[in-house]
Design a protein around this motif. Structure first.
Motif, PDB file in Angstrom:
ATOM      1  N   THR B 422      41.828  42.319  42.852  1.00 55.37           N
ATOM      2  CA  THR B 422      41.415  40.934  42.665  1.00 55.37           C
ATOM      3  C   THR B 422      40.757  40.831  41.313  1.00 55.37           C
ATOM      4  OG1 THR B 422      40.909  40.892  45.012  1.00 55.37           O
ATOM      5  CG2 THR B 422      40.082  39.078  43.702  1.00 55.37           C
ATOM      6  N   ALA B 423      41.299  40.004  40.446  1.00 58.44           N
ATOM      7  CA  ALA B 423      40.710  39.919  39.112  1.00 58.44           C
ATOM      8  C   ALA B 423      40.466  38.472  38.754  1.00 58.44           C
ATOM      9  CB  ALA B 423      41.640  40.565  38.093  1.00 58.44           C
ATOM     10  N   PHE B 424      39.372  38.253  38.064  1.00 58.81           N
ATOM     11  CA  PHE B 424      39.071  36.896  37.622  1.00 58.81           C
ATOM     12  C   PHE B 424      38.726  36.927  36.157  1.00 58.81           C
ATOM     13  CE2 PHE B 424      35.872  33.516  36.915  1.00 58.81           C
ATOM     14  CZ  PHE B 424      36.749  32.452  37.035  1.00 58.81           C
ATOM     15  N   LYS B 425      39.518  36.197  35.389  1.00 57.06           N
ATOM     16  CA  LYS B 425      39.224  36.084  33.976  1.00 57.06           C
ATOM     17  C   LYS B 425      39.433  34.618  33.676  1.00 57.06           C
ATOM     18  CE  LYS B 425      40.324  38.271  29.644  1.00 57.06           C
ATOM     19  NZ  LYS B 425      41.435  38.818  28.889  1.00 57.06           N
TER      20      LYS B 425
END
Lengths: 256, 437
Positions: B422-425
């Motif tokens: 899970t990545a948030f950028k």
């Protein structure tokens, strides 16, 4: 000054451009040349071609990591660029691949994964912006060749999972369910199969501070003795078990 | 008391717990764990009953034990918990009663001699039959239980089960005053009642099973119909677009023709800027991307992807489908995979709708030993606590929800070869499901 420059630029780049439209190809070549002259980036050659086999043949002649600008759609074959990139990767695992395409706002994620492409450049962008993108790619390329960015990855490989993350971004790893680990970085979570035991031995910079936590010592900012918590640079707090307090303290004394 | 009896009692204990777990659909415990748990409990129960001398404890403690096991399952109401505990309790007790009777009758017809231990052997055989049939029918049991709880049969069977409990209590050779008097006076009648009750319950189960199957078929049909309609709609839309483009194209040629004949570069330029350049938008129209779904050769997955992509496009989200190569199989159980990607896509669509850009990108491809399913969407939040995202009742939206990602996590954790990233950028949120083959 010149001497230092020579030391710095003691190598020469090899630049490949794959483009079947003659006008666009010349345009791109001119742009790359222009950028190289402006920033005094020496190059061995700029190979512009519509024929991918020419690129493959020339790979062995390069002395440093080459950079490739590939048009994704060659002669109406939607995926030609990707195939070429895959072919290139067979001979050159290090080279920098940049896709040039007509619609990069929807650059396929799969391409990035499959050939670890650096980025996508949109042909439709205004000239200045496109220029800037090319410039950035070439800068990145220069850095890479100067060896300024050694790759330091945290890698776990077991029967069920492969995880590869830049080491510096790793904050901590915790267990959740039996045999399930959660790796936490500054901006992502990875939930995968594994045990803390196998993680512990991967790198000396990892510190077991709790039954179910391993922390990256690079990320530790302080230790809260009252609550027995490690505080990370990001402000996150990791519990320390009583059994391991002394070990953590010792480690921190050495580090801080 | 023979050793056969002991084994039979333990088996019955196991079947109670097993059936109960199937009914409440709790499958986080391994089979060895379930078996160990029931053995310990049965032994404990045996000790309690022999020490106190009250056989009623058998039923009451078992009921309490099952109820307490139900606490492990969160989304279970007390009434349902009690219902399922009663089902496990009463059906097995009655089934044992009937099968024992039947077994004895059958044995009488055989030429074998009747020994003291014959009853114990039959007891053991009956218990084995019960355990095996629960093991074999577990999928059916779950489905039927789910159906019955939602239907009218629920209340009818609740009453019958309550009666069954009383019958069971009276038939255990009770030592309490009241119960033992009842046992002495009406023993025979109650025995027969037990029989009748068993067959009535059996009838209910059969009806339930039949209705459940019918309803499932109906739902499936509706689902298929809807999908087909959506697909036809999409095709019509694409056809209309193409038709209008063709029409425009003819006009463009005519105007260009005019310009060329007049040798007027300004006119050609004007046509280019006003008419031709805007068509690039049309050509790049991502709605055609849905065609790429044909590269997925797992029909269930294809249809789920199709439905979600269409749903997203209907909400004016720009969807890009990125499936570069054919995919022949999914490296995890298909049903679980579908649930997982449904959750991922639903969340992504829900979030993307609230943003300005409304971008959703779905990638599905294989690389080396791995299969990647990536959902990438624009996101309106500036900051996300990713760990909290997976907590049970957490939801970034209003209302009593938030089970989606929690159950996704559970599902992933049960699949050893699955990795979830899970990545948030900002402003993009990306979920990557990686399956090792």
């Amino acid at each position: 000054m010149l001497f230092i420059d020579w030391l710095k630029w003691g190598y020469s780049m090899s630049i490949f451009i794959l483009e079947d439209d003659l006008i666009q190809a010349q345009h791109m070549k001119r742009m790359v040349k222009d950028i190289c002259e402006k920033h005094r980036l020496p190059y061995d050659f700029i190979e512009v071609t519509a024929n991918s086999t020419k690129i493959i043949e020339k790979i062995p002649l390069t002395s440093y990591i080459p950079i490739y600008f590939l048009d994704i759609e060659i002669k109406n074959e939607e995926r030609k660029g990707l195939q070429v990139a895959q072919e290139i990767r067979k001979y050159d695992t290090q080279g920098i691949i940049v896709f040039v395409t007509t619609h990069s706002e929807f650059a396929p994620i799969s391409y990035q994964y499959m050939v670890s492409a650096l980025t996508f450049i949109d042909k439709g962008l205004p000239y200045e912006e496109r220029y800037r993108m090319f410039e950035q790619c070439l800068f990145h390329y220069q850095e890479r060749n100067m060896g300024d960015v050694p790759t330091d990855n945290f890698i776990v490989k077991n029967s069920s999972a492969t995880v590869r993350i830049p080491f510096a971004t790793v904050e901590y790893i915790m267990t959740d369910e039996p045999h399930r680990l959660i790796l936490v970085t500054t901006n992502r979570l990875v939930n995968f199969y594994g045990t803390l035991k196998e993680i512990e031995s991967i790198d000396k910079r990892l510190l077991r501070c709790h039954q179910s936590y391993i922390v990256n010592t690079l990320q530790i900012s302080s230790y809260d003795a009252k609550q027995k918590m490690i505080v990370l640079n990001s402000g996150k707090r990791i519990p320390v078990s009583r059994r391991l307090v002394s070990k953590v303290r010792q480690q921190l004394k050495g580090e801080l | 008391m023979y050793v056969y009896d002991l084994a039979a009692i333990i088996l019955i204990g196991i079947s109670h717990v097993l059936l109960y777990f199937q009914l409440i659909r709790y499958n986080r415990l391994s089979y060895t764990m379930v078996i160990a748990l029931s053995i310990v409990f049965t032994i404990l129960l045996g000790i309690v009953v022999t020490v106190t001398g009250y056989p009623e404890f058998n039923i009451i403690m078992l009921l309490l034990f099952l109820l307490s096991l139900g606490l492990m399952k969160d989304e279970l109401t007390f009434m349902q918990n009690l219902y399922f505990a009663l089902v496990s309790m009463v059906t097995i007790t009655l089934a044992k009663l009937v099968l024992m009777e039947l077994g004895m009758k059958l044995f009488m017809w055989t030429p074998f001699n009747l020994y003291l231990w014959t009853a114990s052997i039959i007891h053991l055989i009956v218990s084995i039959i019960i355990v095996i049939s629960i093991g074999l029918l577990r999928k059916r049991i779950q489905k039927i239980a789910m159906f019955i709880v939602d239907s009218n049969l629920y209340y009818v069977s609740y009453v019958l089960l309550a009666i069954g409990l009383i019958v069971g209590l009276i038939l255990t050779m009770p030592s309490t005053n009241l119960l033992s008097i009842l046992h002495q006076r009406y023993g025979q009648v109650i025995y027969i009642t037990g029989f009748i009750l068993f067959f009535v319950l059996l009838l209910i189960v059969l009806i339930g099973s039949h209705l459940a199957k019918e309803r499932m078929l109906e739902e499936q049909q509706q689902h298929l119909d809807k999908e087909l309609l959506d697909y036809v709609d999409k095709l019509e839309l694409m056809h209309d677009e193409l038709a209008s483009f063709r029409h425009d194209y003819m006009n463009v040629l005519l105007t260009l023709d005019e310009g060329v004949r007049n040798q007027s570069i300004t006119q050609i330029e004007q046509v280019y800027h006003n008419v031709i350049a805007p068509t690039s938008k049309l050509i790049n129209n991502r709605e055609l991307d849905i065609v790429k779904l044909s590269r997925v050769n797992v029909p269930e997955v294809k249809s789920v992807l199709g439905v979600k992509v269409i749903a997203a496009q209907q909400q004016n989200i720009q969807v890009m489908v990125d499936i570069p190569q054919t995919i022949e199989a999914v490296a995890m159980p298909v049903v679980a995979f579908i649930r997982a990607i449904s959750i991922l896509l639903d969340n992504a669509i829900e979030e993307a709708v609230c943003t300005k850009d409304k971008v959703l990108q779905v990638a599905f491809f294989e690389m080396e030993e791995h299969q990647y399913f990536i959902v990438h969407n624009s996101c309106s939040h500036a900051d996300i606590d990713m760990q909290q995202l997976y907590e049970k009742r957490y939801s970034s939206k209003e209302g009593n929800r938030g089970y989606g990602l929690f159950s996704l996590k559970r599902m992933i954790e049960k699949t050893a070869n699955a990795t979830l990233e899970t990545a948030f950028k900002a402003p993009y949120f990306t979920q990557t499901l990686i399956l090792k083959k």
